[in-house]
Design a protein around this motif. Structure first.
Motif, PDB file in Angstrom:
ATOM      1  N   VAL A 178       0.274  12.476   1.292  1.00 46.33           N
ATOM      2  CA  VAL A 178       0.252  12.274   2.741  1.00 46.33           C
ATOM      3  C   VAL A 178       1.334  11.281   3.121  1.00 46.33           C
ATOM      4  O   VAL A 178       1.843  10.517   2.285  1.00 46.33           O
ATOM      5  CB  VAL A 178      -1.124  11.760   3.230  1.00 46.33           C
ATOM      6  N   ASP A 179       1.671  11.301   4.403  1.00 46.48           N
ATOM      7  CA  ASP A 179       2.641  10.351   4.925  1.00 46.48           C
ATOM      8  C   ASP A 179       2.059   8.941   4.825  1.00 46.48           C
ATOM      9  O   ASP A 179       0.893   8.712   5.176  1.00 46.48           O
ATOM     10  CB  ASP A 179       2.958  10.699   6.384  1.00 46.48           C
ATOM     11  N   ALA A 180       2.869   8.010   4.362  1.00 47.13           N
ATOM     12  CA  ALA A 180       2.367   6.657   4.113  1.00 47.13           C
ATOM     13  C   ALA A 180       1.984   5.929   5.398  1.00 47.13           C
ATOM     14  O   ALA A 180       1.216   4.969   5.360  1.00 47.13           O
ATOM     15  CB  ALA A 180       3.394   5.856   3.335  1.00 47.13           C
ATOM     16  N   THR A 181       2.495   6.381   6.522  1.00 49.49           N
ATOM     17  CA  THR A 181       2.186   5.718   7.794  1.00 49.49           C
ATOM     18  C   THR A 181       1.042   6.413   8.525  1.00 49.49           C
ATOM     19  O   THR A 181       0.084   5.772   8.959  1.00 49.49           O
ATOM     20  CB  THR A 181       3.435   5.708   8.704  1.00 49.49           C
ATOM     21  N   THR A 182       1.139   7.727   8.640  1.00 53.76           N
ATOM     22  CA  THR A 182       0.148   8.461   9.446  1.00 53.76           C
ATOM     23  C   THR A 182      -1.060   8.932   8.653  1.00 53.76           C
ATOM     24  O   THR A 182      -2.083   9.277   9.222  1.00 53.76           O
ATOM     25  CB  THR A 182       0.802   9.699  10.080  1.00 53.76           C
ATOM     26  N   ARG A 183      -0.910   9.010   7.347  1.00 54.07           N
ATOM     27  CA  ARG A 183      -1.928   9.579   6.457  1.00 54.07           C
ATOM     28  C   ARG A 183      -2.169  11.063   6.731  1.00 54.07           C
ATOM     29  O   ARG A 183      -3.191  11.623   6.334  1.00 54.07           O
ATOM     30  CB  ARG A 183      -3.250   8.809   6.507  1.00 54.07           C
TER      31      ARG A 183
ATOM     32  N   ASP B 215       8.609   7.066   1.792  1.00 56.20           N
ATOM     33  CA  ASP B 215       7.407   6.591   1.114  1.00 56.20           C
ATOM     34  C   ASP B 215       6.326   7.669   1.219  1.00 56.20           C
ATOM     35  O   ASP B 215       6.227   8.357   2.240  1.00 56.20           O
ATOM     36  CB  ASP B 215       6.887   5.307   1.758  1.00 56.20           C
ATOM     37  N   TRP B 216       5.520   7.775   0.198  1.00 52.86           N
ATOM     38  CA  TRP B 216       4.421   8.741   0.238  1.00 52.86           C
ATOM     39  C   TRP B 216       3.165   8.119  -0.370  1.00 52.86           C
ATOM     40  O   TRP B 216       3.221   7.123  -1.087  1.00 52.86           O
ATOM     41  CB  TRP B 216       4.790  10.056  -0.443  1.00 52.86           C
ATOM     42  N   MET B 217       2.038   8.753  -0.048  1.00 46.81           N
ATOM     43  CA  MET B 217       0.740   8.123  -0.334  1.00 46.81           C
ATOM     44  C   MET B 217      -0.285   9.137  -0.845  1.00 46.81           C
ATOM     45  O   MET B 217      -0.235  10.315  -0.488  1.00 46.81           O
ATOM     46  CB  MET B 217       0.216   7.469   0.955  1.00 46.81           C
ATOM     47  N   ASN B 218      -1.163   8.686  -1.684  1.00 47.45           N
ATOM     48  CA  ASN B 218      -2.403   9.407  -2.018  1.00 47.45           C
ATOM     49  C   ASN B 218      -3.578   8.574  -1.506  1.00 47.45           C
ATOM     50  O   ASN B 218      -3.541   7.340  -1.576  1.00 47.45           O
ATOM     51  CB  ASN B 218      -2.586   9.558  -3.528  1.00 47.45           C
ATOM     52  N   VAL B 219      -4.616   9.233  -1.023  1.00 47.07           N
ATOM     53  CA  VAL B 219      -5.850   8.557  -0.618  1.00 47.07           C
ATOM     54  C   VAL B 219      -6.981   9.115  -1.481  1.00 47.07           C
ATOM     55  O   VAL B 219      -7.145  10.335  -1.582  1.00 47.07           O
ATOM     56  CB  VAL B 219      -6.171   8.796   0.873  1.00 47.07           C
ATOM     57  N   ARG B 220      -7.714   8.240  -2.120  1.00 48.44           N
ATOM     58  CA  ARG B 220      -8.757   8.680  -3.052  1.00 48.44           C
ATOM     59  C   ARG B 220     -10.051   7.902  -2.830  1.00 48.44           C
ATOM     60  O   ARG B 220     -10.042   6.827  -2.246  1.00 48.44           O
ATOM     61  CB  ARG B 220      -8.300   8.463  -4.508  1.00 48.44           C
TER      62      ARG B 220
ATOM     63  N   ILE C  71     -15.400   2.902  -3.063  1.00 49.22           N
ATOM     64  CA  ILE C  71     -14.131   2.246  -2.746  1.00 49.22           C
ATOM     65  C   ILE C  71     -13.182   3.295  -2.177  1.00 49.22           C
ATOM     66  O   ILE C  71     -13.030   4.383  -2.761  1.00 49.22           O
ATOM     67  CB  ILE C  71     -13.478   1.610  -3.998  1.00 49.22           C
ATOM     68  N   GLU C  72     -12.547   2.988  -1.068  1.00 51.44           N
ATOM     69  CA  GLU C  72     -11.432   3.813  -0.599  1.00 51.44           C
ATOM     70  C   GLU C  72     -10.162   3.230  -1.203  1.00 51.44           C
ATOM     71  O   GLU C  72      -9.836   2.066  -0.988  1.00 51.44           O
ATOM     72  CB  GLU C  72     -11.330   3.804   0.917  1.00 51.44           C
ATOM     73  N   HIS C  73      -9.482   4.056  -1.967  1.00 50.73           N
ATOM     74  CA  HIS C  73      -8.286   3.626  -2.688  1.00 50.73           C
ATOM     75  C   HIS C  73      -7.072   4.374  -2.140  1.00 50.73           C
ATOM     76  O   HIS C  73      -7.143   5.592  -1.938  1.00 50.73           O
ATOM     77  CB  HIS C  73      -8.461   3.939  -4.185  1.00 50.73           C
ATOM     78  N   THR C  74      -6.015   3.644  -1.855  1.00 49.65           N
ATOM     79  CA  THR C  74      -4.762   4.309  -1.519  1.00 49.65           C
ATOM     80  C   THR C  74      -3.686   3.828  -2.484  1.00 49.65           C
ATOM     81  O   THR C  74      -3.735   2.688  -2.964  1.00 49.65           O
ATOM     82  CB  THR C  74      -4.282   4.021  -0.080  1.00 49.65           C
ATOM     83  N   VAL C  75      -2.754   4.710  -2.775  1.00 53.25           N
ATOM     84  CA  VAL C  75      -1.577   4.319  -3.553  1.00 53.25           C
ATOM     85  C   VAL C  75      -0.341   4.813  -2.812  1.00 53.25           C
ATOM     86  O   VAL C  75      -0.284   5.981  -2.414  1.00 53.25           O
ATOM     87  CB  VAL C  75      -1.647   4.840  -5.001  1.00 53.25           C
ATOM     88  N   THR C  76       0.594   3.899  -2.599  1.00 55.50           N
ATOM     89  CA  THR C  76       1.824   4.238  -1.890  1.00 55.50           C
ATOM     90  C   THR C  76       3.015   3.987  -2.801  1.00 55.50           C
ATOM     91  O   THR C  76       3.132   2.915  -3.403  1.00 55.50           O
ATOM     92  CB  THR C  76       1.975   3.383  -0.611  1.00 55.50           C
ATOM     93  N   VAL C  77       3.867   5.004  -2.893  1.00 56.02           N
ATOM     94  CA  VAL C  77       5.076   4.902  -3.707  1.00 56.02           C
ATOM     95  C   VAL C  77       6.268   4.642  -2.790  1.00 56.02           C
ATOM     96  O   VAL C  77       6.579   5.456  -1.916  1.00 56.02           O
ATOM     97  CB  VAL C  77       5.296   6.188  -4.533  1.00 56.02           C
ATOM     98  N   HIS C  78       6.880   3.491  -2.994  1.00 57.61           N
ATOM     99  CA  HIS C  78       8.115   3.145  -2.270  1.00 57.61           C
ATOM    100  C   HIS C  78       9.209   3.035  -3.322  1.00 57.61           C
ATOM    101  O   HIS C  78       9.224   2.096  -4.118  1.00 57.61           O
ATOM    102  CB  HIS C  78       7.939   1.815  -1.535  1.00 57.61           C
ATOM    103  N   ASP C  79      10.075   4.029  -3.346  1.00 58.93           N
ATOM    104  CA  ASP C  79      11.114   4.050  -4.372  1.00 58.93           C
ATOM    105  C   ASP C  79      12.334   4.782  -3.799  1.00 58.93           C
ATOM    106  O   ASP C  79      12.526   5.977  -4.027  1.00 58.93           O
ATOM    107  CB  ASP C  79      10.589   4.775  -5.614  1.00 58.93           C
ATOM    108  N   PRO C  80      13.163   4.052  -3.044  1.00 59.61           N
ATOM    109  CA  PRO C  80      14.292   4.719  -2.371  1.00 59.61           C
ATOM    110  C   PRO C  80      15.280   5.379  -3.332  1.00 59.61           C
ATOM    111  O   PRO C  80      16.045   6.240  -2.914  1.00 59.61           O
ATOM    112  CB  PRO C  80      14.968   3.571  -1.613  1.00 59.61           C
ATOM    113  N   LYS C  81      15.252   4.968  -4.584  1.00 60.12           N
ATOM    114  CA  LYS C  81      16.152   5.627  -5.538  1.00 60.12           C
ATOM    115  C   LYS C  81      15.653   7.033  -5.888  1.00 60.12           C
ATOM    116  O   LYS C  81      16.448   7.943  -6.123  1.00 60.12           O
ATOM    117  CB  LYS C  81      16.268   4.790  -6.812  1.00 60.12           C
TER     118      LYS C  81
END
Lengths: 134, 286
Positions: free
Chosen positions: B68-73, B241-246, B226-236
């Motif tokens: 999902v989008d890291a901002t809007t989910r 940025d992208w996200m998982n919500v679990r 627990i609501e867990h999110t992981v966001t990957v910020h890696d411009p290389k």
């Protein structure tokens, strides 16, 4: 459709917990099915191995090492190291290793002579016939 | 035989979907007592939510599945999405994340069959794959720190949350990176960086660079969840940025963390050649 269902069951039977590549070691082009007697259980991480002795087409004794799931996951499903006993007669379905010298079998199912699936989903604690025949 | 191969490939997809599903009942222990009815999230003496407990974190071998989008989910959309990468090592791979050219190259060339994968050698999985693993996570928390005890290979990760604590600035790059935690209201925010670049984000082999900043958030919504999110910020590696919500679930009390020794039989499989020996890439981040 039948082959799809069979393959799907094979793929699902062993949880994809492996952190080594299944296709790196095993060859889906070499399906194998045999009946034999349990020789040894290696209850080891990250996969258990069940050694099963059978007789090859030329009459010689062969011992295959049948790879199973991770022991902690199997424990949580109710399976134990002594669920299978040495000497139990089982039927094994799986795929052979790519290496011609290896007797490892992957993506395997083990079925007792009474039809119970061993080390699949639905462990001993869920010992209903329904769950074991899934 | 061709039918079998096609069926087998389809079955693997089915299996991947099946095992990506959150919180399979089997992971919580067949026959185990159910977790107690949910109550409010417990708190420490400093008023912060207490994340302590033994948790089922969803097995996630493919982080691109529910990106999902890291901002809007909201489900993410991006250019070239879904394009089949016929020149990849595995021609079934697709343009499934918003890759940069560098990231796409790394995704295409990942070759666990031909070259092996470091995890088969029992080397540290990395922060991402520790959290993606299927074996559960014990969390211990004090007012000053949170410790993650991953059953996967019996690894740990320590996260200081006291802002007076400072990591040495000259710590070497690490497989799992180095983390610092802070609170955003009731949400624990764990920012991890300082990676050595040897790891992959998930079992499928999605890439990241040494520059990655990974942010995991943990919100204990009630005593069992627990609501867990992981966001990957890696411009290389990624243009966005992208996200998982679990969702993590508390395990029943009789489902305990256990020892896990990867080397127990992988060592023999490495020595006999069944598992390939991993070598650090010389141009790991080029």
């Amino acid at each position: 459709m039948k082959s799809f269902i069979t393959a799907a069951l094979l793929a699902i039977a062993v949880p994809a917990f492996a952190h080594h590549s299944i296709v790196a070691e095993f060859d889906p082009n070499q399906p194998i099915e045999f009946k034999g007697a349990v020789k040894k259980i290696e209850w080891t991480n990250p996969h258990i191995y069940t050694s099963v002795e059978t007789t090859s087409a030329d009459g010689k004794s062969v011992v295959y090492r049948v790879e199973g799931g991770p022991p902690n996951a199997l424990y949580r499903q109710g399976w134990r190291k002594d669920t299978l006993k040495v000497g139990d007669v089982v039927t094994v379905k799986g795929i052979r290793a790519k290496s011609a010298t290896s007797f490892n079998v992957g993506q395997a199912t083990i079925t007792m002579s009474d039809g119970r699936r061993i080390f699949g989903t639905g462990g001993n604690r869920a010992a209903s016939a329904e769950t074991q025949q899934q | 035989m061709k039918k079998f191969l096609v069926a087998f490939a389809m079955a693997l997809v089915v299996a991947a979907v099946f095992w990506t599903a959150p919180v399979p009942a089997a992971q919580r222990g067949r026959g185990a007592a159910p977790a107690a009815p949910a109550g409010p999230a417990p708190r420490l003496s400093n008023g912060k939510p207490d994340l302590s407990g033994h948790w089922t974190n969803p097995y996630t071998p493919n982080m691109a599945m529910r990106v999902v989008d890291a901002t809007t989910r909201e489900p993410m959309t991006f250019a070239r999405q879904g394009e089949v990468l016929k020149d990849a090592i595995d021609p079934k791979r697709t343009f499934d994340l918003p890759y940069t050219d560098w990231g796409l190259k790394k995704w295409k060339e990942y070759d666990p069959v031909g070259k092996g994968d470091y995890t088969g050698n029992c080397l540290p999985f990395g922060m991402s794959r520790n959290i993606n693993s299927p074996h559960g996570t014990q969390i211990l928390q004090s007012p000053d720190a949170v410790a993650f005890l991953f059953e996967q290979n019996t690894w740990f990760h320590w996260v200081p949350t006291n802002d007076k604590f400072k990591w040495p600035e000259d710590l070497p790059e690490a497989w799992n990176g180095v983390s610092v935690g802070h609170w955003d209201g009731d949400t624990l925010v764990v920012v991890t960086k300082g990676f050595n670049g040897y790891t992959r984000l998930d079992t499928n082999g999605h890439p990241h660079s040494k520059q990655m900043v990974m942010t995991n958030t943990f919100l204990r919504k009630d005593s069992n969840t627990i609501e867990h999110t992981v966001t990957v910020h890696d411009p290389k590696a990624y243009t966005r940025d992208w996200m998982n919500v679990r969702t993590w679930r508390l395990k029943p009390a009789n489902d305990v963390i256990m020892e896990y020794s990867c080397e127990e039989n992988n060592l023999a499989n490495i020595l006999n050649g069944a598992i390939k020996v991993w070598h650090a890439p010389e141009d790991d981040d080029e």
